[in-house]
Structures are given as C-alpha cells and as structure tokens.
Scaffold this motif. Structure first.
Motif, PDB file in Angstrom:
ATOM      1  N   CYS A   1      -5.505   6.795  -3.640  1.00 56.18           N
ATOM      2  CA  CYS A   1      -4.314   6.612  -4.469  1.00 56.18           C
ATOM      3  C   CYS A   1      -3.987   7.879  -5.255  1.00 56.18           C
ATOM      4  CB  CYS A   1      -4.506   5.437  -5.424  1.00 56.18           C
ATOM      5  SG  CYS A   1      -4.446   3.833  -4.604  1.00 56.18           S
ATOM      6  N   GLN A   2      -5.005   8.575  -5.727  1.00 60.27           N
ATOM      7  CA  GLN A   2      -4.787   9.795  -6.509  1.00 60.27           C
ATOM      8  C   GLN A   2      -4.077  10.861  -5.682  1.00 60.27           C
ATOM      9  OE1 GLN A   2      -5.802  10.317  -9.971  1.00 60.27           O
ATOM     10  NE2 GLN A   2      -4.209  11.836  -9.602  1.00 60.27           N
ATOM     11  N   ARG A   3      -4.485  11.011  -4.422  1.00 58.74           N
ATOM     12  CA  ARG A   3      -3.841  12.007  -3.555  1.00 58.74           C
ATOM     13  C   ARG A   3      -2.354  11.683  -3.369  1.00 58.74           C
ATOM     14  NH1 ARG A   3      -8.907  11.764  -1.036  1.00 58.74           N
ATOM     15  NH2 ARG A   3      -8.216  10.147   0.411  1.00 58.74           N
TER      16      ARG A   3
ATOM     17  N   ILE B   1       4.884   5.126 -11.459  1.00 57.06           N
ATOM     18  CA  ILE B   1       4.493   5.507 -10.091  1.00 57.06           C
ATOM     19  C   ILE B   1       3.093   4.980  -9.799  1.00 57.06           C
ATOM     20  CG2 ILE B   1       3.873   7.451  -8.601  1.00 57.06           C
ATOM     21  CD1 ILE B   1       6.136   9.043 -10.003  1.00 57.06           C
ATOM     22  N   ALA B   2       2.176   5.195 -10.729  1.00 53.81           N
ATOM     23  CA  ALA B   2       0.794   4.744 -10.547  1.00 53.81           C
ATOM     24  C   ALA B   2       0.720   3.226 -10.383  1.00 53.81           C
ATOM     25  CB  ALA B   2      -0.065   5.192 -11.726  1.00 53.81           C
TER      26      ALA B   2
ATOM     27  N   GLN C   1      -0.334  -1.395  -6.889  1.00 51.17           N
ATOM     28  CA  GLN C   1       0.099  -2.705  -6.398  1.00 51.17           C
ATOM     29  C   GLN C   1       0.215  -2.707  -4.874  1.00 51.17           C
ATOM     30  OE1 GLN C   1       3.710  -3.865  -8.394  1.00 51.17           O
ATOM     31  NE2 GLN C   1       2.760  -3.765 -10.404  1.00 51.17           N
ATOM     32  N   LEU C   2       0.842  -1.682  -4.331  1.00 53.51           N
ATOM     33  CA  LEU C   2       0.985  -1.598  -2.869  1.00 53.51           C
ATOM     34  C   LEU C   2      -0.371  -1.478  -2.192  1.00 53.51           C
ATOM     35  CD1 LEU C   2       4.065   0.794  -2.636  1.00 53.51           C
ATOM     36  CD2 LEU C   2       3.980  -1.607  -1.911  1.00 53.51           C
ATOM     37  N   TYR C   3      -1.249  -0.660  -2.760  1.00 52.68           N
ATOM     38  CA  TYR C   3      -2.585  -0.465  -2.179  1.00 52.68           C
ATOM     39  C   TYR C   3      -3.355  -1.785  -2.158  1.00 52.68           C
ATOM     40  CZ  TYR C   3      -6.791   2.045  -0.871  1.00 52.68           C
ATOM     41  OH  TYR C   3      -7.899   2.509  -0.190  1.00 52.68           O
ATOM     42  N   ARG C   4      -3.292  -2.512  -3.231  1.00 50.81           N
ATOM     43  CA  ARG C   4      -4.003  -3.797  -3.312  1.00 50.81           C
ATOM     44  C   ARG C   4      -3.408  -4.845  -2.379  1.00 50.81           C
ATOM     45  NH1 ARG C   4      -5.994  -4.619  -9.542  1.00 50.81           N
ATOM     46  NH2 ARG C   4      -7.729  -3.202  -9.307  1.00 50.81           N
ATOM     47  N   GLN C   5      -2.147  -4.667  -2.006  1.00 46.95           N
ATOM     48  CA  GLN C   5      -1.504  -5.584  -1.065  1.00 46.95           C
ATOM     49  C   GLN C   5      -1.804  -5.199   0.379  1.00 46.95           C
ATOM     50  OE1 GLN C   5       2.666  -5.802  -2.080  1.00 46.95           O
ATOM     51  NE2 GLN C   5       2.210  -6.434  -4.161  1.00 46.95           N
ATOM     52  N   GLY C   6      -2.556  -4.120   0.562  1.00 50.60           N
ATOM     53  CA  GLY C   6      -2.997  -3.758   1.908  1.00 50.60           C
ATOM     54  C   GLY C   6      -2.339  -2.547   2.523  1.00 50.60           C
TER      55      GLY C   6
ATOM     56  N   GLN D   1       0.988   8.063   4.207  1.00 48.57           N
ATOM     57  CA  GLN D   1       2.412   8.299   4.474  1.00 48.57           C
ATOM     58  C   GLN D   1       3.249   7.063   4.146  1.00 48.57           C
ATOM     59  OE1 GLN D   1       2.181   9.653   8.551  1.00 48.57           O
ATOM     60  NE2 GLN D   1       2.423  11.778   7.894  1.00 48.57           N
ATOM     61  N   HIS D   2       2.720   5.895   4.468  1.00 50.90           N
ATOM     62  CA  HIS D   2       3.440   4.660   4.140  1.00 50.90           C
ATOM     63  C   HIS D   2       3.508   4.472   2.628  1.00 50.90           C
ATOM     64  CE1 HIS D   2       2.361   2.895   8.322  1.00 50.90           C
ATOM     65  NE2 HIS D   2       3.445   3.646   8.371  1.00 50.90           N
ATOM     66  N   LEU D   3       2.401   4.725   1.943  1.00 49.36           N
ATOM     67  CA  LEU D   3       2.390   4.605   0.485  1.00 49.36           C
ATOM     68  C   LEU D   3       3.409   5.552  -0.143  1.00 49.36           C
ATOM     69  CD1 LEU D   3      -1.434   4.348  -0.171  1.00 49.36           C
ATOM     70  CD2 LEU D   3       0.275   2.631  -0.802  1.00 49.36           C
ATOM     71  N   ASP D   4       3.407   6.793   0.307  1.00 46.92           N
ATOM     72  CA  ASP D   4       4.337   7.788  -0.218  1.00 46.92           C
ATOM     73  C   ASP D   4       5.781   7.315  -0.037  1.00 46.92           C
ATOM     74  OD1 ASP D   4       6.153  10.061  -0.356  1.00 46.92           O
ATOM     75  OD2 ASP D   4       4.399  11.349  -0.253  1.00 46.92           O
ATOM     76  N   ALA D   5       6.103   6.886   1.164  1.00 46.55           N
ATOM     77  CA  ALA D   5       7.470   6.448   1.455  1.00 46.55           C
ATOM     78  C   ALA D   5       7.853   5.217   0.639  1.00 46.55           C
ATOM     79  CB  ALA D   5       7.622   6.154   2.947  1.00 46.55           C
ATOM     80  N   MET D   6       6.937   4.275   0.538  1.00 44.05           N
ATOM     81  CA  MET D   6       7.249   3.028  -0.175  1.00 44.05           C
ATOM     82  C   MET D   6       7.360   3.240  -1.681  1.00 44.05           C
ATOM     83  SD  MET D   6       4.993   0.369   2.068  1.00 44.05           S
ATOM     84  CE  MET D   6       5.695  -1.139   1.407  1.00 44.05           C
ATOM     85  N   VAL D   7       6.490   4.082  -2.241  1.00 38.75           N
ATOM     86  CA  VAL D   7       6.569   4.369  -3.675  1.00 38.75           C
ATOM     87  C   VAL D   7       7.864   5.118  -3.970  1.00 38.75           C
ATOM     88  CG1 VAL D   7       5.536   5.671  -5.581  1.00 38.75           C
ATOM     89  CG2 VAL D   7       4.083   4.320  -4.073  1.00 38.75           C
TER      90      VAL D   7
END
Length: 82
Positions: free
Chosen positions: A22-24, A45-46, A51-56, A61-67
């Motif tokens: 998540c930090q990266r 942002i954090a 929240q997204l990470y805990r949802q799986g 790249q997906h995290l970056d785009a979704m955030v």
C-alpha cells in the motif's frame, strides 16, 4: 450430527507486506497528484487505498487506477498531432 469445520482464507489482519504494498502505491498516487503525504487529501488517499486493499484489490496498477478514479483524477490526453 457433527459440525464440519472449514477454513476461510480471508484475514482481518493487515501485515507488514500489506503495508509495504500500500505504501508504494500511496507514494506513487500522491506524487503523481502533487499531494503532501500528511495533508488531509493524503489521508483520504490512504483511506481509499486501504479500503480497496482489504476488499481484495492487491494489484498495484489496479489500486493506482482505482484510487485515482475515486479521487476524480483521470489522465488527460494530449490531442494527437497529425
């Protein structure tokens, strides 16, 4: 009748590897957006990221785009030169 035990793969903990991943992504998104890490927007942002990470969602790249999408940031494309 005996009850069968079953194992659930989902964990509620947030481990060192999770935090590092998540930090990266956080650093990349905040840098791209020009947001100070310790600002209110940095905290938002954090929060979205965790929240997204805990949802799986674990792919960086997906995290970056979704955030970024959750924040309303969409890449602006320059008009193509012909």
């Amino acid at each position: 009748m005996a009850m069968e035990a079953f194992q659930i793969d989902k964990h509620d903990g947030f481990y060192v590897g999770d935090l590092e991943a998540c930090q990266r992504v956080f650093d990349a998104v905040a840098s791209k957006a020009g947001v100070d890490r310790r600002s209110e927007e940095g905290e938002r942002i954090a929060s979205i990221l965790v929240q997204l990470y805990r949802q799986g969602v674990h792919d960086p790249q997906h995290l970056d785009a979704m955030v970024s999408a959750a924040r309303g940031i969409f890449a602006k494309r320059e008009p193509s030169k012909q």
